[in-house]
Design an enzyme around this catalytic site. Sequence first.
Site, short mmCIF file in Angstrom:
data_model
loop_
_atom_site.label_atom_id
_atom_site.label_comp_id
_atom_site.label_asym_id
_atom_site.label_seq_id
_atom_site.Cartn_x
_atom_site.Cartn_y
_atom_site.Cartn_z
N GLN A 286 -3.84 -1.47 -7.47
CA GLN A 286 -2.59 -1.21 -8.19
C GLN A 286 -2.71 0.08 -9.00
OE1 GLN A 286 0.19 -3.01 -8.00
NE2 GLN A 286 -0.49 -4.92 -7.07
N TYR A 315 -2.40 -11.23 1.39
CA TYR A 315 -2.43 -9.78 1.09
C TYR A 315 -3.30 -9.54 -0.15
CZ TYR A 315 1.76 -10.32 3.94
OH TYR A 315 2.64 -10.68 4.92
N GLU A 336 -6.61 -10.46 4.05
CA GLU A 336 -6.30 -9.04 3.88
C GLU A 336 -6.67 -8.31 5.17
OE1 GLU A 336 -5.21 -6.59 1.62
OE2 GLU A 336 -5.93 -5.19 3.14
N ASP A 384 1.74 -11.07 -1.91
CA ASP A 384 1.93 -9.74 -2.51
C ASP A 384 2.01 -8.74 -1.36
OD1 ASP A 384 1.97 -7.49 -4.07
OD2 ASP A 384 -0.03 -7.76 -4.93
N CYS A 411 7.15 -5.61 -4.17
CA CYS A 411 7.33 -4.20 -4.55
C CYS A 411 8.61 -3.65 -3.91
CB CYS A 411 6.12 -3.37 -4.15
SG CYS A 411 5.78 -3.38 -2.40
N1 SAH Z 1 -2.78 -8.27 -4.12
C1 SAH Z 1 -3.49 -7.03 -4.02
C2 SAH Z 1 -2.99 -6.11 -2.90
C3 SAH Z 1 -1.52 -5.97 -2.74
S1 SAH Z 1 -0.99 -4.61 -1.74
C4 SAH Z 1 -3.45 -6.29 -5.35
O1 SAH Z 1 -2.67 -6.62 -6.23
O2 SAH Z 1 -4.25 -5.36 -5.51
C5 SAH Z 1 -0.75 -5.30 -0.17
C6 SAH Z 1 -2.02 -5.49 0.61
O3 SAH Z 1 -1.65 -6.04 1.88
C7 SAH Z 1 -2.80 -4.22 0.93
O4 SAH Z 1 -4.13 -4.39 0.53
C8 SAH Z 1 -2.69 -4.09 2.46
O5 SAH Z 1 -3.85 -3.54 3.04
C9 SAH Z 1 -2.48 -5.52 2.89
N2 SAH Z 1 -1.77 -5.75 4.17
C10 SAH Z 1 -0.78 -5.03 4.71
N3 SAH Z 1 -0.31 -5.61 5.83
C11 SAH Z 1 -1.03 -6.76 6.00
C12 SAH Z 1 -1.00 -7.81 6.97
N4 SAH Z 1 -0.15 -7.79 7.99
N5 SAH Z 1 -1.86 -8.84 6.80
C13 SAH Z 1 -2.72 -8.88 5.76
N6 SAH Z 1 -2.79 -7.91 4.83
C14 SAH Z 1 -1.96 -6.87 4.94
#
Ligand code: SAH
Length: 455
Positions: A286, A315, A336, A384, A411
């Site tokens: 973030q 995620y 992830e 997320d 977001c």
């Molecule tokens: N919750 C974490 C990351 C949120 S951002 C935080 O707050 O730091 C969204 C995340 O989803 C990213 O790390 C991205 O790499 C991942 N992502 C994107 N598409 C995805 C998918 N299809 N399956 C799993 N993860 C995914």
Amino acid sequence: MKSTAPVEKNLVYTVEIEDLTYQGMGVAKIEHFPIFIADSIPGEKIETKIIKVQKNFAFGRVEKVLEESPDRVESNDAAYTQTGIAPLQHITYDAQLKFKQNQIKNLLKKSHLEDLEVADTVGMENPTGYRNKAQIPVRKIKGKLQTGFFKRNSHDLVPIEDFYIQDPVIDKVIVEVRDILREFYIDPYREAENKGIIRNIMVRRGRRSGQIMVVLITRTKDVPHLAEITEAIAAIDGVVSVIQNINYKQTNVIMGDEDRVLAGESVIHDELLGLDFIISAHSFYQVNPIQTEKLYQLAIDKAGLTGEETVIDVYSGIGTISLAMAKAAKKVYGVEIVKEAVQDAKINAFQNNASNTEFVVGKAEEQMQKWQEDGLKPDVVVVDPPRKGLDQSVIDATVGMKPKRVVYVSCNPATLVRDIDRFGEQGYVVNQPIVPVDQFPQTPHVESVTVLERA
Ligand code: SAH
């Protein structure tokens, strides 16, 4: 084809601004034909010069503000509104917070969900200098290597030294790296021909730790004087990691797949909610650490944990939400897609003694289904997702596992509202106000936390 647009390029019109788009542009209408105008505010009367006419809309520029909105603040610098870096900086912070709350409200209304409440946006005390990460293009302008930001909807670089919303230490590092690259006459990237050497500079700094990572994104593996450049960058105060990332391709995607550590570590540390995290170059983290703590705390509070729950963090990135929740839950699973992020998450779990966590590399779309088939019974699912929101298969698998609560960190309010609707079809309802948290002051991005409960 002859245009039927009621406006003509380069002519000046007097208009009233009626609305603000999701990109933060003012909207005026002439004979129902929309004109998008950066740096303008609803309620203002302005003279606009038309700079581009399309079939169904046009772009204009502010020539003169005739009647000024009370929400206007003196512009710091036109470069911020010209580029995508801070398109709302001409609007008071209070009005920005209201704008974000209203954006969610308006979208709910369009989906006939206007009964849902939206709380006031949680703002920042000092809404500047917050970003902990910068990805800065490097280009040649009039024979000189420059760093800055692209003009909106273009790849024309506007040289900038003070990025206004970034950690000022990061701004300083970018100027220092720029000067080092100039000293060794490194050739900036030329997109049109896919030539030149240095494409971008990425800098990330842990707000609490002060640790800095510098990534040089280059088109070629070989860079003249790389050893001397590395030495000079590694000597910058706070730098603990210097990395080269190679991106051969002619693409808008900033980073390539190939990395090498030029000096120091491959990661930096930072702290959130009392937990210590490592973050590698490719991992999502973030960008507004002050607001992130508020966002995560809200998510934790809304999850209603007592220590007995099984949680899935979909995620999960480097495991920030998972680990923050692991302290108050029985077991937390994370999924992830980025392999490096999952590696970080496992190390983060280890170094924070969170032995009740399990992280999997995979697509949410597939892993959630797999967990459902395995008979996993989470009490709480936290999602997320990236801007495109949840795939229907993720919603189906989530509902199939019958969690009591789904905590949705979003977001993008457009996909959030779409997904609330889809959850609603399967019996999950929103009983508490949606809470917007301003993660991106001076920009139109809207982050929020929503709780869905099984009815
Ligand atoms: N919750 C974490 C990351 C949120 S951002 C935080 O707050 O730091 C969204 C995340 O989803 C990213 O790390 C991205 O790499 C991942 N992502 C994107 N598409 C995805 C998918 N299809 N399956 C799993 N993860 C995914």
